[in-house]
Design a protein around this motif. Structure first.
Motif, PDB file in Angstrom:
ATOM      1  N   ALA A 168      -7.068   0.808  11.634  1.00  0.00           N
ATOM      2  CA  ALA A 168      -5.882   0.948  10.410  1.00  0.00           C
ATOM      3  C   ALA A 168      -5.596  -0.611  10.149  1.00  0.00           C
ATOM      4  O   ALA A 168      -5.985  -1.362  10.686  1.00  0.00           O
ATOM      5  CB  ALA A 168      -4.355   1.190  11.478  1.00  0.00           C
ATOM      6  N   ALA A 176      -0.708   9.805  -0.481  1.00  0.00           N
ATOM      7  CA  ALA A 176      -2.626   9.530  -0.858  1.00  0.00           C
ATOM      8  C   ALA A 176      -3.083  10.619  -0.593  1.00  0.00           C
ATOM      9  O   ALA A 176      -3.707  10.938  -1.581  1.00  0.00           O
ATOM     10  CB  ALA A 176      -2.553   8.399  -0.889  1.00  0.00           C
ATOM     11  N   SER A 181      -7.919   6.698   3.393  1.00  0.00           N
ATOM     12  CA  SER A 181      -6.436   7.278   3.834  1.00  0.00           C
ATOM     13  C   SER A 181      -7.038   8.680   4.522  1.00  0.00           C
ATOM     14  O   SER A 181      -8.023   9.517   4.317  1.00  0.00           O
ATOM     15  CB  SER A 181      -5.149   7.978   2.998  1.00  0.00           C
ATOM     16  OG  SER A 181      -4.699   8.926   3.122  1.00  0.00           O
ATOM     17  N   ASP A 182      -6.762   8.524   6.209  1.00  0.00           N
ATOM     18  CA  ASP A 182      -7.346   9.702   6.517  1.00  0.00           C
ATOM     19  C   ASP A 182      -6.323  10.945   6.881  1.00  0.00           C
ATOM     20  O   ASP A 182      -6.325  12.070   7.703  1.00  0.00           O
ATOM     21  CB  ASP A 182      -7.719   9.463   7.931  1.00  0.00           C
ATOM     22  CG  ASP A 182      -6.376   8.786   9.063  1.00  0.00           C
ATOM     23  OD1 ASP A 182      -5.026   9.252   8.232  1.00  0.00           O
ATOM     24  OD2 ASP A 182      -7.016   8.474   9.835  1.00  0.00           O
ATOM     25  N   ALA A 186      -6.062  12.679   2.445  1.00  0.00           N
ATOM     26  CA  ALA A 186      -7.299  12.005   2.522  1.00  0.00           C
ATOM     27  C   ALA A 186      -8.322  12.396   2.055  1.00  0.00           C
ATOM     28  O   ALA A 186      -8.092  12.729   1.311  1.00  0.00           O
ATOM     29  CB  ALA A 186      -6.763  13.096   3.642  1.00  0.00           C
ATOM     30  N   THR A 217      -2.601  10.390   7.648  1.00  0.00           N
ATOM     31  CA  THR A 217      -2.106   9.951   7.724  1.00  0.00           C
ATOM     32  C   THR A 217      -1.761   8.399   8.348  1.00  0.00           C
ATOM     33  O   THR A 217      -0.649   7.927   8.022  1.00  0.00           O
ATOM     34  CB  THR A 217      -2.422  10.016   9.760  1.00  0.00           C
ATOM     35  OG1 THR A 217      -2.101  12.122   9.868  1.00  0.00           O
ATOM     36  CG2 THR A 217      -0.596   9.846   9.931  1.00  0.00           C
ATOM     37  N   ASP A 218      -2.831   7.481   8.312  1.00  0.00           N
ATOM     38  CA  ASP A 218      -3.240   6.264   7.677  1.00  0.00           C
ATOM     39  C   ASP A 218      -4.451   5.633   7.322  1.00  0.00           C
ATOM     40  O   ASP A 218      -5.155   6.823   6.744  1.00  0.00           O
ATOM     41  CB  ASP A 218      -3.439   5.584   9.358  1.00  0.00           C
ATOM     42  CG  ASP A 218      -2.534   6.569  10.478  1.00  0.00           C
ATOM     43  OD1 ASP A 218      -1.584   5.285  10.289  1.00  0.00           O
ATOM     44  OD2 ASP A 218      -2.525   6.562  11.602  1.00  0.00           O
ATOM     45  N   TRP A 219      -4.088   4.156   6.678  1.00  0.00           N
ATOM     46  CA  TRP A 219      -5.397   3.931   5.977  1.00  0.00           C
ATOM     47  C   TRP A 219      -6.138   3.095   6.881  1.00  0.00           C
ATOM     48  O   TRP A 219      -5.832   2.344   7.747  1.00  0.00           O
ATOM     49  CB  TRP A 219      -4.804   2.690   5.098  1.00  0.00           C
ATOM     50  CG  TRP A 219      -3.907   3.231   3.601  1.00  0.00           C
ATOM     51  CD1 TRP A 219      -2.551   3.438   3.525  1.00  0.00           C
ATOM     52  CD2 TRP A 219      -4.445   3.926   2.810  1.00  0.00           C
ATOM     53  NE1 TRP A 219      -1.954   3.686   2.386  1.00  0.00           N
ATOM     54  CE2 TRP A 219      -3.439   4.112   1.538  1.00  0.00           C
ATOM     55  CE3 TRP A 219      -5.749   4.398   1.975  1.00  0.00           C
ATOM     56  CZ2 TRP A 219      -3.283   5.051   0.824  1.00  0.00           C
ATOM     57  CZ3 TRP A 219      -5.957   4.581   1.001  1.00  0.00           C
ATOM     58  CH2 TRP A 219      -4.455   5.586   0.363  1.00  0.00           C
ATOM     59  N   ALA A 238       1.209  -1.530  -0.285  1.00  0.00           N
ATOM     60  CA  ALA A 238       0.044   0.072  -0.018  1.00  0.00           C
ATOM     61  C   ALA A 238       0.527   1.266  -0.083  1.00  0.00           C
ATOM     62  O   ALA A 238       1.887   1.054   0.643  1.00  0.00           O
ATOM     63  CB  ALA A 238      -0.926  -0.027   1.188  1.00  0.00           C
ATOM     64  N   SER A 296       1.555   5.073   1.020  1.00  0.00           N
ATOM     65  CA  SER A 296       1.720   5.608   2.147  1.00  0.00           C
ATOM     66  C   SER A 296       0.645   6.712   2.575  1.00  0.00           C
ATOM     67  O   SER A 296       0.318   7.197   1.080  1.00  0.00           O
ATOM     68  CB  SER A 296       2.764   7.067   2.248  1.00  0.00           C
ATOM     69  OG  SER A 296       2.849   8.208   3.171  1.00  0.00           O
ATOM     70  N   ALA A 297      -0.131   6.484   3.123  1.00  0.00           N
ATOM     71  CA  ALA A 297      -1.714   7.300   3.472  1.00  0.00           C
ATOM     72  C   ALA A 297      -1.187   8.678   3.615  1.00  0.00           C
ATOM     73  O   ALA A 297      -2.319   9.493   2.697  1.00  0.00           O
ATOM     74  CB  ALA A 297      -1.947   6.765   4.241  1.00  0.00           C
ATOM     75  N   THR A 308      -8.476   9.488  -0.049  1.00  0.00           N
ATOM     76  CA  THR A 308      -8.367   8.487  -1.019  1.00  0.00           C
ATOM     77  C   THR A 308      -8.149   7.026  -0.596  1.00  0.00           C
ATOM     78  O   THR A 308      -8.971   6.955   0.171  1.00  0.00           O
ATOM     79  CB  THR A 308      -6.853   8.583  -1.087  1.00  0.00           C
ATOM     80  OG1 THR A 308      -5.977   9.676  -1.943  1.00  0.00           O
ATOM     81  CG2 THR A 308      -6.074   7.350  -2.962  1.00  0.00           C
TER      82      THR A 308
END
Length: 77
Positions: free
Chosen positions: A73, A40, A61-62, A42, A64-66, A34, A36-37, A44
């Motif tokens: 996460a 990508a 994506s927020d 927020a 920061t994290d998926w 995956a 990087s969130a 995505t």
């Protein structure tokens, strides 16, 4: 209002709004592949074949994290 037909992927940086006719296919990744969130961005959306403790899930994506469809996460296990 005019209508435009696209023959390839549409990438919008300014709030594209439109209808999807037919099925939408999300980019597919594993947890290990995956992107990087953060990169990508927020909002995505991707499909992660092993992202819900080894089960498939859609992730968003927020920034920061998926985050998986379960609200956690993504993780392979």
């Amino acid at each position: 209002m005019g209508t435009t037909t696209f023959s390839g992927p549409v990438n919008s940086t300014n709030g594209f709004v439109g209808d999807i006719t037919g099925a939408a296919k999300l980019p597919t990744y594993t947890v290990a592949t995956a992107p990087s969130a953060v990169t990508a961005g927020a909002g995505t959306v991707i499909y992660v074949s092993d992202g819900l403790a080894g089960a498939p899930t859609v992730a968003v994506s927020d920034g920061t994290d998926w985050i998986s469809a379960a609200g956690t996460a993504i993780a392979a296990a």
